[in-house]
Design an enzyme around this catalytic site. Structure first.
Site, PDB file in Angstrom:
ATOM      1  CG  HIS A  93       5.558  95.361  55.244  1.00  0.00           C
ATOM      2  ND1 HIS A  93       6.395  94.485  55.879  1.00  0.00           N
ATOM      3  CD2 HIS A  93       5.433  96.423  56.082  1.00  0.00           C
ATOM      4  CE1 HIS A  93       6.765  94.992  57.029  1.00  0.00           C
ATOM      5  NE2 HIS A  93       6.187  96.169  57.181  1.00  0.00           N
ATOM      6  CD  GLU A  96       4.332  99.948  56.484  1.00  0.00           C
ATOM      7  OE1 GLU A  96       5.003 100.081  57.529  1.00  0.00           O
ATOM      8  OE2 GLU A  96       3.555  98.988  56.303  1.00  0.00           O
ATOM      9  CG  HIS A  97       9.316  99.394  55.597  1.00  0.00           C
ATOM     10  ND1 HIS A  97       9.900  99.650  56.820  1.00  0.00           N
ATOM     11  CD2 HIS A  97       8.394  98.426  55.813  1.00  0.00           C
ATOM     12  CE1 HIS A  97       9.360  98.863  57.734  1.00  0.00           C
ATOM     13  NE2 HIS A  97       8.441  98.115  57.149  1.00  0.00           N
TER      14      HIS A  97
END
Length: 152
Positions: A93, A96-97
């Site tokens: 995650h 992803e950012h």
């Protein structure tokens, strides 16, 4: 009846489809089970063009006139939280950012400002998600400017 059994039995409430008797519902479920099997190969949409780039990236293109004058780009990476070790939880995650932070073609902090300048907003037009087995980047752009698709 044993108290535990009665509580457990209360969880299993029969569901009736309106207009069908329970036996008709069972017959329909049996017919669907016979028609489909988990091992069946799903037919591929002939309207989809697919190819693989020299770097191994496989892509799919399908024309869709709705919504008009828009292109929807999706990059699906076969990596998610299931690929993390215990000491890496949350890393997929985080990556992803970080992908929106900058790239070879965008300096840090330029990605969102560029796409907002051409009418794409964070959230509805520029977004991503990470699940158990994939990370998907989503970009929806207007096609009125021919330089936007390559930038996407």
């Amino acid at each position: 009846m044993h108290p535990r059994l009665s509580r457990a039995a209360a969880l299993f409430v029969p569901i009736l489809v309106l207009g069908l008797s329970p036996s008709a519902g069972r017959a329909r479920a049996q017919s669907a089970a016979q028609a489909l099997s988990p091992t069946d190969v799903l037919p591929f949409d002939a309207a989809i063009h697919t190819a693989t780039l020299p770097n191994g990236l496989k892509y799919f293109v399908r024309r869709n006139d709705q919504p008009a004058k828009r292109i929807s780009l999706r990059l699906a990476v076969k990596a998610g939280s299931l690929d993390e070790a215990d000491d890496q939880q949350g890393l997929a995650h985080f990556i992803e950012h970080m992908a929106f932070n900058g790239s070879t073609h965008f300096k840090p902090g330029e990605v969102f400002s560029y796409f907002e300048s051409v009418g794409a907003r964070l959230g509805p037009h520029v977004n991503a998600y990470t699940s158990f087995d994939e990370t998907v980047y989503m970009l929806d752009l207007p096609t009125t400017n021919p330089t936007l698709s390559p930038k996407g």
